[in-house]
Design an enzyme around this catalytic site. Structure first.
Site, PDB file in Angstrom:
ATOM      1  CG  ASP A  57     143.251 -55.276  43.721  1.00  0.00           C
ATOM      2  OD1 ASP A  57     142.153 -55.666  44.097  1.00  0.00           O
ATOM      3  OD2 ASP A  57     143.971 -54.486  44.098  1.00  0.00           O
ATOM      4  CE1 TYR A 146     137.233 -59.117  57.196  1.00  0.00           C
ATOM      5  CE2 TYR A 146     136.128 -59.312  59.155  1.00  0.00           C
ATOM      6  CZ  TYR A 146     136.408 -59.744  57.929  1.00  0.00           C
ATOM      7  OH  TYR A 146     136.380 -60.925  57.856  1.00  0.00           O
ATOM      8  CE  LYS A 150     134.464 -59.628  54.760  1.00  0.00           C
ATOM      9  NZ  LYS A 150     134.568 -60.428  53.712  1.00  0.00           N
TER      10      LYS A 150
END
Ligand code: UDP
Length: 312
Positions: A57, A146, A150
């Site tokens: 991860d 999301y 970003k």
């Protein structure tokens, strides 16, 4: 020969990147925790002695032995269904994961390429979208996890560039499709193709008048290599400017599969962008890049891929 690290290398785009760099004669290290990636996407690369895989991860400290020439940060859930199910992981990989990957780039003196997204433009008020548009994002909506991750990732990338002089690249990827998308990732391409192949109704959300522009994965990968090798550090849109409505797209899929499926309408997801089309003038000018694969050819390849997996 360059040594390349790809985070999210077992995902859809990541695995195509691994393959492409190996074909270029480079050494590839793939990191993936497989929460949305899939080992099947890279299984064929394991015999290649220039390929290695680290199950990890990337929101935790990343240790890689030896030099690195480039890091491509592609780890993230990328389908709306995935990031609605994994909101915290999505925020963490865009923020903490980007920070870790940038720290590694700084340490190794490696070039860094961030996979950003057309979602930074949110539900855009400018059409088509150009890189200088700042976007229209709902920070607290379900898609915000999301979009904001970003956007933060872009800000962090520019900060490492300005503060530490890391050679950074940012690509804003518009809807991309092709083999190795997950059949059940909930995006329109796998959904419609699987439904058509099974003879089920195609589920058009809303009235289907919202638009998208679909780019075939090999076209994108070519653009990514050119961007990585360029010296441009601002964001660059990559996608196919051919725009169509979701309803038109459903009809195309039915025609291409020769399916007897019909169309059914479902509620439009919250904050689903009304329109989306990349302006790729910058990529054309900087990189001499534009998509080459037609929607028909790309969809045929993709239908073939899913055809072997839907089990009909
Ligand atoms: N969509 C649809 N039916 C589906 C899946 C998606 O009509 O079964 C629509 C969705 O609402 C959106 C578009 O298709 O308007 C593209 O959705 P996708 O999830 O592929 O990605 P997005 O472009 O929204 O990130």
């Amino acid at each position: 020969m360059a040594r390349i690290l790809i985070t999210g290398g077992a995902g859809f785009i990541g695995s195509h990147l691994c393959e492409r760099f190996l074909a270029e004669g480079d050494e590839v290290i793939c990191i993936d925790n497989l929460i949305t990636g899939n080992a099947d996407n890279i299984a064929h690369l394991f015999p290649n002695r220039h390929f290695s895989y680290i199950p990890q991860d990337v929101t935790n400290y990343i240790y890689v032995k030896g030099p690195l020439d480039a890091i491509l940060h592609f780890a993230s859930p990328a389908s709306p269904i995935d990031y609605l199910e994994l909101p915290i992981q999505t925020l963490k990989v865009g923020s903490l994961g980007t920070h870790k990957a940038l720290g590694l780039a700084k340490e190794k003196g490696a070039r860094f390429l961030l996979a950003s997204t057309s979602e930074v433009y949110g539900d855009p008020l400018i059409h088509p979208q150009k890189e200088d548009y700042w976007g229209n994002v709902n920070p607290i909506g379900p898609r915000g996890v999301y979009d904001e991750a970003k956007r933060f990732a872009e800000a962090m990338t520019m900060a490492y560039h300005r503060t530490h002089g890391v050679a950074t690249r940012i690509v804003r990827i518009f809807n991309t499709y092709g083999p190795r998308m997950r059949l059940n990732d909930g995006r329109v391409v796998p959904n419609f193709i699987a439904q058509a192949l099974r003879g089920e109704d195609l589920t058009v959300y809303g009235d289907g008048s919202q638009t998208r522009s679909f780019c075939y994965v090999t076209d994108l990968v070519e653009g990514l290599l050119r961007l990585l090798r360029s010296d441009y550090d601002g964001p660059v849109n990559m996608g196919n400017p051919q725009e169509l409505s979701v309803l038109e797209f459903a009809h195309r899929i039915i025609a291409l599969t020769g399916s007897r499926s019909r169309i059914t309408f479902r509620p439009l997801p919250v904050d689903d962008p009304r329109v989306r089309q990349p302006d790729i003038a910058l990529a054309r000018r900087l990189l001499g890049w534009e998509p080459r694969v037609s929607l028909e050819d790309g969809l045929q390849e993709t239908i073939h891929y899913f055809g072997e997996r839907v089990g009909v």
